[in-house]
Scaffold this active site. Structure first.
Site, PDB file in Angstrom:
ATOM      1  N   SER A  59      -8.514   2.821 -14.466  1.00 14.94           N
ATOM      2  CA  SER A  59      -8.537   1.603 -13.646  1.00 14.94           C
ATOM      3  C   SER A  59      -9.898   0.915 -13.802  1.00 14.94           C
ATOM      4  O   SER A  59     -10.924   1.596 -13.899  1.00 14.94           O
ATOM      5  CB  SER A  59      -8.324   2.007 -12.180  1.00 14.94           C
ATOM      6  OG  SER A  59      -8.398   0.887 -11.347  1.00 14.94           O
ATOM      7  N   ALA A  60      -9.903  -0.428 -13.804  1.00 11.69           N
ATOM      8  CA  ALA A  60     -11.151  -1.152 -14.080  1.00 11.69           C
ATOM      9  C   ALA A  60     -12.087  -1.263 -12.884  1.00 11.69           C
ATOM     10  O   ALA A  60     -13.305  -1.285 -13.039  1.00 11.69           O
ATOM     11  CB  ALA A  60     -10.821  -2.565 -14.587  1.00 11.69           C
ATOM     12  N   CYS A  72      -5.397   6.188   8.544  1.00 12.90           N
ATOM     13  CA  CYS A  72      -5.220   5.740   9.921  1.00 12.90           C
ATOM     14  C   CYS A  72      -3.737   5.397  10.094  1.00 12.90           C
ATOM     15  O   CYS A  72      -3.241   4.433   9.530  1.00 12.90           O
ATOM     16  CB  CYS A  72      -6.085   4.524  10.188  1.00 12.90           C
ATOM     17  SG  CYS A  72      -6.167   4.142  11.921  1.00 12.90           S
TER      18      CYS A  72
HETATM   19  C1  LIG Z   1      -7.994   9.285  -8.473  1.00 12.39           C
HETATM   20  C2  LIG Z   1      -7.410   7.930  -8.224  1.00 12.39           C
HETATM   21  N1  LIG Z   1      -6.213   7.636  -8.732  1.00 12.39           N
HETATM   22  C3  LIG Z   1      -5.639   6.430  -8.541  1.00 12.39           C
HETATM   23  C4  LIG Z   1      -6.269   5.462  -7.818  1.00 12.39           C
HETATM   24  C5  LIG Z   1      -5.603   4.121  -7.637  1.00 12.39           C
HETATM   25  O1  LIG Z   1      -6.231   3.182  -8.461  1.00 12.39           O
HETATM   26  P1  LIG Z   1      -6.074   1.599  -8.183  1.00 12.39           P
HETATM   27  O2  LIG Z   1      -6.874   1.304  -6.962  1.00 12.39           O
HETATM   28  O3  LIG Z   1      -6.630   0.973  -9.421  1.00 12.39           O
HETATM   29  O4  LIG Z   1      -4.633   1.323  -8.005  1.00 12.39           O
HETATM   30  C6  LIG Z   1      -7.522   5.721  -7.255  1.00 12.39           C
HETATM   31  C7  LIG Z   1      -8.190   4.719  -6.412  1.00 12.39           C
HETATM   32  O5  LIG Z   1      -8.770   5.037  -5.405  1.00 12.39           O
HETATM   33  C8  LIG Z   1      -8.105   6.986  -7.463  1.00 12.39           C
HETATM   34  O6  LIG Z   1      -9.294   7.293  -6.962  1.00 12.39           O
END
Ligand SMILES: Cc1ncc(COP(=O)(O)O)c(C=O)c1O
Length: 391
Positions: A202-203, A332
């Site tokens: 993810s960017a 929450c």
């Molecule tokens: C380990 C992990 N996987 C997936 C995600 C989800 O990524 P995105 O926010 O880009 O959808 C996150 C985001 O907090 C993450 O920390």
């Protein structure tokens, strides 16, 4: 712009790097073509989209064609789990393995798959959130088709041994997916040398824009698409590609490459200072991060409810009011704080789990902020904490 608080929540998200912002700008205005159009406008956009894919692929040591753009880590995980499971159904593989400490973006697709006939095993983790190899092997069944285990845990920072897990899976003819959202570009990860079939990135965790990520799908792995529409992404994901965000994603990767070595060391030192400061001032702290096997920017602690009672809600609110933005992983739900599933998975009781604090450091974290953060936590805990016997 003056910021409201000290920000130690870089694992939640990061600010967009100015070089990333500048690189994206022309693609919102001048270079606005649809990358699927065959005319000159489209070709310019397509060239940028593919150049970005090459940069991101090179960081992972994979072929550009093995990267599917998505809207972020959540979609990458959904596609990896659901798309692969649907394809596996054709070979009668109906069992999936994951762990109790995964991100919700893995756990919820697993729940969906259970509702349509798959069986899912949720592995126990050790006290730092890592899966032990023998626990994984014990869960293998003849009908196991897919294992999904994350690299760096987003709450704890602890790293799983994905090399060993991938090898074990492949020895048993099982596909291996790993969520590397929290370690991608922070640690050098060469997927061509790892037994990994699918990986999510993810960017916005690396100073890139929100709303774009990618899924690595090793050549030859079948993943059914579930976003139907145009033939974009080689028919694997319908929808007009977001060229500007892809350019930002690639620039963010390049900036990470430039800074990686010195930044990893700097953050490791700041994390040590923070821990030292906290330990000097506070008693009854559990360190939940495996400090020897973790990404260097995350430190997770909680307060042992048998020694000191720290109310999770009061703690979060108190820290925010006192000028420190951190997270604790709790959800929450209908007005009350539910303990984080990760804290429960590492063996904490609910009160200890709710008192967790995740500090996540990043590029703009200064030494002075680390000193202040320790002071703020000590001050808030001294106000709201009570000796365990009195409760
Ligand atoms: C380990 C992990 N996987 C997936 C995600 C989800 O990524 P995105 O926010 O880009 O959808 C996150 C985001 O907090 C993450 O920390």
């Amino acid at each position: 712009m003056k910021q409201p608080n000290i920000y130690l929540d870089y694992s939640a998200t990061t600010p967009v790097d100015t070089a990333v912002f500048d690189a994206m700008q022309p693609y919102f205005s001048d270079i606005y073509g649809n990358a699927s159009s065959v005319h000159a406008y489209g070709r310019r956009a397509k060239a940028a989209l593919e150049r970005s894919r090459e940069i991101i692929a090179a960081e992972l040591g994979v072929y550009p064609g093995e990267l599917l753009y998505t809207s972020g880590g959540t979609e990458s995980n959904n596609t990896a789990l659901i798309g692969t499971a649907l394809a596996l159904r054709r070979s009668d593989k109906s069992h999936i393995i994951t762990s109790k400490a995964e991100h919700q973006a893995v756990l919820e697709p697993c729940e969906l798959l259970e509702s349509i006939g798959f069986t899912v095993t949720y592995l126990d983790v050790n006290r730092y959130g890592a899966v032990e190899a023998d626990v994984l092997v014990d869960a293998f069944r003849p009908e196991t088709g897919l294992v999904s285990l994350m690299h760096a845990n987003n709450e704890l920072g602890t790293l799983n041994d994905i090399l060993t897990f991938g090898n074990l899976c492949h020895e048993h003819g099982i596909l291996f997916h790993t969520d590397i959202v929290q370690s991608f570009a922070k640690l050098p990860i060469n997927l061509s040398e790892l037994p990994v079939d699918l990986a999510s990135i993810s960017a916005h965790k690396i100073y890139g824009p929100k709303g774009i990520g990618a899924l690595y799908i090793r050549k030859g792995i079948e993943v059914d698409r579930f976003q139907h529409g145009g033939g974009q992404e080689r028919g694997r994901r319908g929808g007009t590609e977001n060229v500007a965000l892809s350019v930002g994603f690639a620039k963010a990767v390049e900036r990470m490459q430039e800074e990686r070595n010195k930044e990893t060391e700097r953050l490791r030192m700041l994390r040590e200072q923070l821990l030292h400061n906290l330990q000097e001032k506070l008693n009854g702290i559990h360190i939940n991060t495996d400090l020897t096997e973790s990404v260097s920017h995350i430190l997770n602690i909680s307060f042992d409810a048998a020694k000191i009672s720290v109310d999770g809600e009061a703690l979060l609110m108190g820290l925010d009011t006192a000028g420190l933005s951190v997270s604790n992983g709790s959800a929450c739900t209908s007005g009350s704080l539910e303990p984080s599933h990760v804290q429960l998975a590492i063996g904490h009781d609910a009160p200890t789990a709710k008192s967790a604090i995740r500090f996540s450091l990043g590029r703009y974290t200064a030494e002075e902020e680390i000193r202040k953060a320790g002071d703020i936590v000590a001050e808030v805990v001294s106000k709201i904490g009570r000796p365990a016997e009195t409760v």
